[in-house]
Scaffold this active site. Sequence first.
Site, PDB file in Angstrom:
ATOM      1  N   HIS A 159       7.865 -59.821 -59.812  1.00  0.00           N
ATOM      2  CA  HIS A 159       9.313 -59.685 -60.046  1.00  0.00           C
ATOM      3  C   HIS A 159       9.926 -61.079 -60.153  1.00  0.00           C
ATOM      4  O   HIS A 159       9.536 -61.998 -59.404  1.00  0.00           O
ATOM      5  CB  HIS A 159       9.976 -58.968 -58.874  1.00  0.00           C
ATOM      6  CG  HIS A 159       9.714 -57.492 -58.795  1.00  0.00           C
ATOM      7  ND1 HIS A 159       9.024 -56.765 -59.750  1.00  0.00           N
ATOM      8  CD2 HIS A 159      10.056 -56.605 -57.828  1.00  0.00           C
ATOM      9  CE1 HIS A 159       8.957 -55.488 -59.386  1.00  0.00           C
ATOM     10  NE2 HIS A 159       9.572 -55.349 -58.218  1.00  0.00           N
TER      11      HIS A 159
ATOM     12  N   VAL B 163       0.576 -50.149 -53.628  1.00  0.00           N
ATOM     13  CA  VAL B 163       0.836 -50.921 -52.402  1.00  0.00           C
ATOM     14  C   VAL B 163      -0.207 -50.614 -51.332  1.00  0.00           C
ATOM     15  O   VAL B 163      -0.692 -51.511 -50.637  1.00  0.00           O
ATOM     16  CB  VAL B 163       2.267 -50.661 -51.883  1.00  0.00           C
ATOM     17  CG1 VAL B 163       2.477 -51.327 -50.525  1.00  0.00           C
ATOM     18  CG2 VAL B 163       3.300 -51.159 -52.888  1.00  0.00           C
TER      19      VAL B 163
ATOM     20  N   CYS C 103      11.049 -54.745 -52.285  1.00  0.00           N
ATOM     21  CA  CYS C 103      10.393 -55.951 -52.820  1.00  0.00           C
ATOM     22  C   CYS C 103      11.412 -56.950 -53.353  1.00  0.00           C
ATOM     23  O   CYS C 103      11.332 -58.153 -53.080  1.00  0.00           O
ATOM     24  CB  CYS C 103       9.394 -55.575 -53.895  1.00  0.00           C
ATOM     25  SG  CYS C 103       9.968 -54.313 -55.031  1.00  0.00           S
TER      26      CYS C 103
ATOM     27  N   GLY D 257       6.075 -52.027 -59.816  1.00  0.00           N
ATOM     28  CA  GLY D 257       6.990 -51.550 -58.773  1.00  0.00           C
ATOM     29  C   GLY D 257       7.241 -50.052 -58.879  1.00  0.00           C
ATOM     30  O   GLY D 257       7.667 -49.419 -57.917  1.00  0.00           O
TER      31      GLY D 257
END
Length: 339
Positions: A243, A14, A131, A162
């Site tokens: 996702h 990130v 997220c 993630g």
Amino acid sequence: MGYKVAVIGATGNVGREMLTTLAERDFPVDDVVALASEKSIGSQISFGDKSVLDVQDLAKFDFRGWDIALSSPSGAVSAQFSPKAAAAGCVVIDNTSHFRMDPDVPLIVPEVNPEALAGYTKRNIIANPNCSTIQMVVALKPLHDLAQVKRIVVATYQSVSGAGRDAMDELFNQTRAIYVNDPIEKKVFDKQIAFNVIPHIDTFMEDGSTREEWKMMVETKKILGSKITVAATCVRVPVFIGHAEAINVEFERPISAEDATEALRQAPGITVIDHRTDEGFVTPVECAGDDPVFISRIREDFSIENGLNLWVVADNLRKGAALNAVQIAELLVRDYLKK
Ligand code: 2RA
């Protein structure tokens, strides 16, 4: 006159995406610094195509004179350093879960609850939602305005990015090992992730749900509406980035698939791709690197009153984290930190 911006946790998935997004969107920076733990000192990281930054030691950094910190370290590191940065006058936009449920910290998705940003001055900290929550509330906000969301049942299909860079390596290495009949190694995930799915993200809680499922429930209530009930099942899938979520929504008022689709097409941050034909929908591999929340498979759920089903896909590193944080920073400088 620009802003002095620090990126905390700059070497993670990130953090890297935050630097890329700041550069891509020409955020008005006068100075930018990449901060990480001592073990990353000496490494370099790109600030988009603008420059290359020498990673500096977070523990030794003085935040005085710095305007904004985009933060995505571990929760424990954020707990230690975000208050220090905030006390030095640097507004922290924190991507960890540590401050999200603090009543004095606004939890912001710019397309959904921009007005809540006004509360940032209480702690000089702003929280970026999880997220899986971000993409869901972006999709549901226009429908909530139309017919008022009552209950959400969601199953998530969450990519390994993630869980960090090591998780991406684990998927790659396991996939390769299986092809060549080598034994597989499990370090990040408790079960094999290659060619498999794992209904376990974050830690298990007393009631049998996981913290990821709990986050979706409590964060949705804080962002979209406290009366909304959420039942989530969060699943890790062998996808690198992106996702996906199968969302079933019950509304207080009737809503047709046509009206829902029209409202979604008009809404900010959303792209509807829904043709009810082969290939007429979005999948995670197609969203990686893109900004919008993509919505497909919009259809009424006739098994309940005022029901609707949606398929929602987004890049979990961009809109699910870095882009949302940069959009919060853009809102902050537009409405509060004018120079
Ligand atoms: C995950 N949402 O996907 C969590 C944290 N990024 O692992």
